[in-house]
Motif scaffolding. Structure first.
Motif, PDB file in Angstrom:
ATOM      1  N   CYS B  11      39.398  36.820  41.718  1.00 14.93           N
ATOM      2  CA  CYS B  11      40.478  36.421  42.621  1.00 14.93           C
ATOM      3  C   CYS B  11      40.774  34.925  42.494  1.00 14.93           C
ATOM      4  CB  CYS B  11      40.101  36.756  44.053  1.00 14.93           C
ATOM      5  SG  CYS B  11      39.950  38.543  44.317  1.00 14.93           S
ATOM      6  N   GLY B  44      48.833  41.130  42.590  1.00 15.15           N
ATOM      7  CA  GLY B  44      48.156  42.050  43.505  1.00 15.15           C
ATOM      8  C   GLY B  44      46.883  41.407  44.015  1.00 15.15           C
ATOM      9  N   HIS B  45      45.800  42.138  43.913  1.00  7.71           N
ATOM     10  CA  HIS B  45      44.520  41.661  44.429  1.00  7.71           C
ATOM     11  C   HIS B  45      43.940  40.505  43.610  1.00  7.71           C
ATOM     12  CE1 HIS B  45      40.701  42.320  46.603  1.00  7.71           C
ATOM     13  NE2 HIS B  45      40.126  41.984  45.473  1.00  7.71           N
ATOM     14  N   PHE B  46      44.383  40.378  42.373  1.00 11.53           N
ATOM     15  CA  PHE B  46      43.648  39.596  41.373  1.00 11.53           C
ATOM     16  C   PHE B  46      44.285  38.248  41.004  1.00 11.53           C
ATOM     17  CE2 PHE B  46      43.064  44.195  40.493  1.00 11.53           C
ATOM     18  CZ  PHE B  46      41.718  44.285  40.801  1.00 11.53           C
ATOM     19  N   ASP B  50      44.478  41.907  34.328  1.00 10.76           N
ATOM     20  CA  ASP B  50      43.218  41.958  33.584  1.00 10.76           C
ATOM     21  C   ASP B  50      43.291  41.143  32.294  1.00 10.76           C
ATOM     22  OD1 ASP B  50      42.240  43.690  35.508  1.00 10.76           O
ATOM     23  OD2 ASP B  50      42.160  45.458  34.194  1.00 10.76           O
ATOM     24  N   ARG B  73      35.644  31.963  42.049  1.00 13.75           N
ATOM     25  CA  ARG B  73      35.589  32.713  43.306  1.00 13.75           C
ATOM     26  C   ARG B  73      35.226  34.159  43.009  1.00 13.75           C
ATOM     27  NH1 ARG B  73      41.109  34.047  46.646  1.00 13.75           N
ATOM     28  NH2 ARG B  73      40.237  35.573  48.092  1.00 13.75           N
ATOM     29  N   TYR B  76      36.874  40.524  44.146  1.00 19.37           N
ATOM     30  CA  TYR B  76      36.636  41.765  43.411  1.00 19.37           C
ATOM     31  C   TYR B  76      37.414  41.720  42.117  1.00 19.37           C
ATOM     32  CZ  TYR B  76      36.950  46.433  41.605  1.00 19.37           C
ATOM     33  OH  TYR B  76      36.906  47.504  40.747  1.00 19.37           O
ATOM     34  N   ASN B  79      34.324  43.138  37.187  1.00 19.04           N
ATOM     35  CA  ASN B  79      33.861  44.363  36.525  1.00 19.04           C
ATOM     36  C   ASN B  79      34.934  44.979  35.641  1.00 19.04           C
ATOM     37  OD1 ASN B  79      35.363  44.936  38.882  1.00 19.04           O
ATOM     38  ND2 ASN B  79      34.605  47.035  38.900  1.00 19.04           N
ATOM     39  N   ARG B  80      36.209  44.716  35.944  1.00 19.61           N
ATOM     40  CA  ARG B  80      37.306  45.318  35.187  1.00 19.61           C
ATOM     41  C   ARG B  80      37.445  44.701  33.798  1.00 19.61           C
ATOM     42  NH1 ARG B  80      41.114  48.273  37.816  1.00 19.61           N
ATOM     43  NH2 ARG B  80      42.624  47.508  36.308  1.00 19.61           N
ATOM     44  N   TYR B 106      28.674  41.110  38.161  1.00 18.43           N
ATOM     45  CA  TYR B 106      28.941  42.006  37.026  1.00 18.43           C
ATOM     46  C   TYR B 106      28.839  41.232  35.719  1.00 18.43           C
ATOM     47  CZ  TYR B 106      30.771  45.060  40.673  1.00 18.43           C
ATOM     48  OH  TYR B 106      30.891  45.829  41.797  1.00 18.43           O
ATOM     49  N   THR B 166      25.910  45.208  46.849  1.00 18.30           N
ATOM     50  CA  THR B 166      26.959  46.126  46.389  1.00 18.30           C
ATOM     51  C   THR B 166      27.136  46.009  44.881  1.00 18.30           C
ATOM     52  OG1 THR B 166      28.174  46.077  48.486  1.00 18.30           O
ATOM     53  CG2 THR B 166      29.432  46.654  46.517  1.00 18.30           C
ATOM     54  N   MET B 170      26.615  48.959  42.128  1.00 12.73           N
ATOM     55  CA  MET B 170      27.706  49.403  41.259  1.00 12.73           C
ATOM     56  C   MET B 170      27.395  49.167  39.777  1.00 12.73           C
ATOM     57  SD  MET B 170      30.071  50.742  43.195  1.00 12.73           S
ATOM     58  CE  MET B 170      28.907  51.327  44.409  1.00 12.73           C
TER      59      MET B 170
END
Lengths: 274, 274
Positions: B11, B44-46, B50, B73, B76, B79-80, B106, B166, B170
């Motif tokens: 992020c 979006g979230h990122f 990617d 930071r 999330y 991992n992608r 990750y 978490t 994962m």
């Protein structure tokens, strides 16, 4: 007569909800319900301590007076007793159906792995609280008495399982995880942010090599985040399936709602079918 | 001179926060910061799609002009892109430190598995927003310039890793999961219900056979549930360690807060140490 024992491997239900389900059951003369008193026990998060939930579950599973064990409610907690329960089940558990969903997937998965009884993704007594909840409950009574109208409509000639996505992710790699090679895997989720759904798919799909394909049930009650995720649940599922060369097969009529359909694990669709 | 490249595999951060960190860095003449513009991208979230996050990460890791890659930071998303990034890192990534925590686990886990560079659990630029955040940032500059006062105090003669619970859960069973036999594993968590912490320990401990022991960092900002869980985070950790015959070693001074200490993965505690 199909004699059903209700116990609560995770969280408790209320006497009122149990009474409503029992009232409803009177409409099926072929159904006889027995509610284990452990369903109403409470200790912290759970329907009684691990030992009490385990004892009730084993008692119901091994009692020849019952044809089916119906899990009262999900929530969280069946994973804490599932391995001990499976080890304690005996031959009298073998012909029984075990019905539930959500957190009960730890037990359904473990039963399926150990080839004990008939694990079935199905509505639970606690669903009586939902709008239209009586239709969900009726679906279970119908299926147990030979009416397959409530089966999930996409079921085909491939063995199938249905699991909550979080439950599947947490099962992966544990001694409860069934082998799913060649299976259609249906997943559904509730009350998780989309970033968490994406994270769960990252983890779950890494463990699903060799499955026949994945179907996505409803992903409901997604909490608002501080910003939109950028893709929806179906796009997330497709993306992770693509990354692992898993066939994405479309939707599934399952979820945390009254429409949640029945998915018997494996290939046999009816109960007490030859 | 320690030349640090900052990028954001998950992020984004704000220009303002980056400027505050750069201001602070002026107190360490041996530190030179370069903030990759991708840190401020948003989709979006990122912090960008990617492909953009991956490109920036690989660029920083493979650029011989840098000694360390500092993740801006968590949030999330690392991992992608982690597997693709590891595959693209070359020999110029080998001597670098990679610093971060939370979702960055990750990458830290994957780097440690592949024996690339020096993965380090450490505060991140976004921590500047916390109360006392400048002390967290200072800990990183100190460690990189040879002052080990910010190391997690329980570190001993056993190889150690520190991961968000978490993230560890994962990672388990994926191609990013490092072998942790003989390691002390420190975990911390934030913003999860205690039932979810219990569930994560169920899953994670099933994958930690053979570790030297587990230490519990802070489990903070636990949301209220409709009923108390019935045990606290330390009791939960002990319970799952006991079930898997894992030694519970006590606390760890890590967490989502300004006191979060530094844990270099493995045995070597300093940077550029022989």
């Amino acid at each position: 007569m199909i004699r059903i024992a209700i116990c609560a491997p995770a969280c408790p239900i209320s006497h009122e909800d149990a009474a409503r389900v029992a009232d409803l059951a009177r409409g099926w003369p072929g159904i006889e319900l027995t509610v284990h008193p452990q369903c109403f026990a409470s200790e912290g998060h759970f329907a009684g301590p691990d030992a009490a939930r385990l004892a009730a579950l084993v008692e119901c599973a091994n009692d020849p007076a019952f044809d089916a064990v119906w899990f009262a409610r999900g929530g969280y907690g069946s994973n804490r007793i599932a391995q001990a329960a499976l080890a304690a089940f005996d031959h009298r558990a073998q012909d029984k159906a075990f019905l539930g969903y959500s957190d009960m997937g730890y037990l359904l998965g473990g039963l399926y792995r150990e080839r004990i009884g008939r694990p079935v993704h199905a509505p639970m007594p606690a669903d009586i609280r939902r709008t239209g909840g009586s239709t969900a409950i009726a679906r279970v009574f119908d299926w147990l008495t030979g009416n397959g109208a409530g089966l999930e409509p996409s079921l085909d000639d491939r063995p199938t399982v249905a699991l909550n996505l979080t439950t599947l992710a947490m099962l992966a790699g544990t001694p409860l995880m069934p082998g799913l090679a060649g299976h259609v895997v249906q997943v559904e989720e509730v009350s998780e942010h989309l970033y968490a759904v994406d994270r769960l798919f990252f983890h779950a799909t890494a463990h699903l090599g060799g499955i026949a394909g994945l179907r996505l049930g409803r992903v409901s009650d997604v909490p608002d985040n501080d910003r939109p995720f950028g893709s929806d649940a179906a796009q997330i599922a497709r993306d992770w399936c693509d990354r692992h060369a898993i066939a994405f097969l479309g939707g599934a009529d399952i979820g945390h709602d009254a429409d949640n359909r029945i998915v018997p694990f494996g290939l046999v669709r009816g109960f007490r079918q030859p």
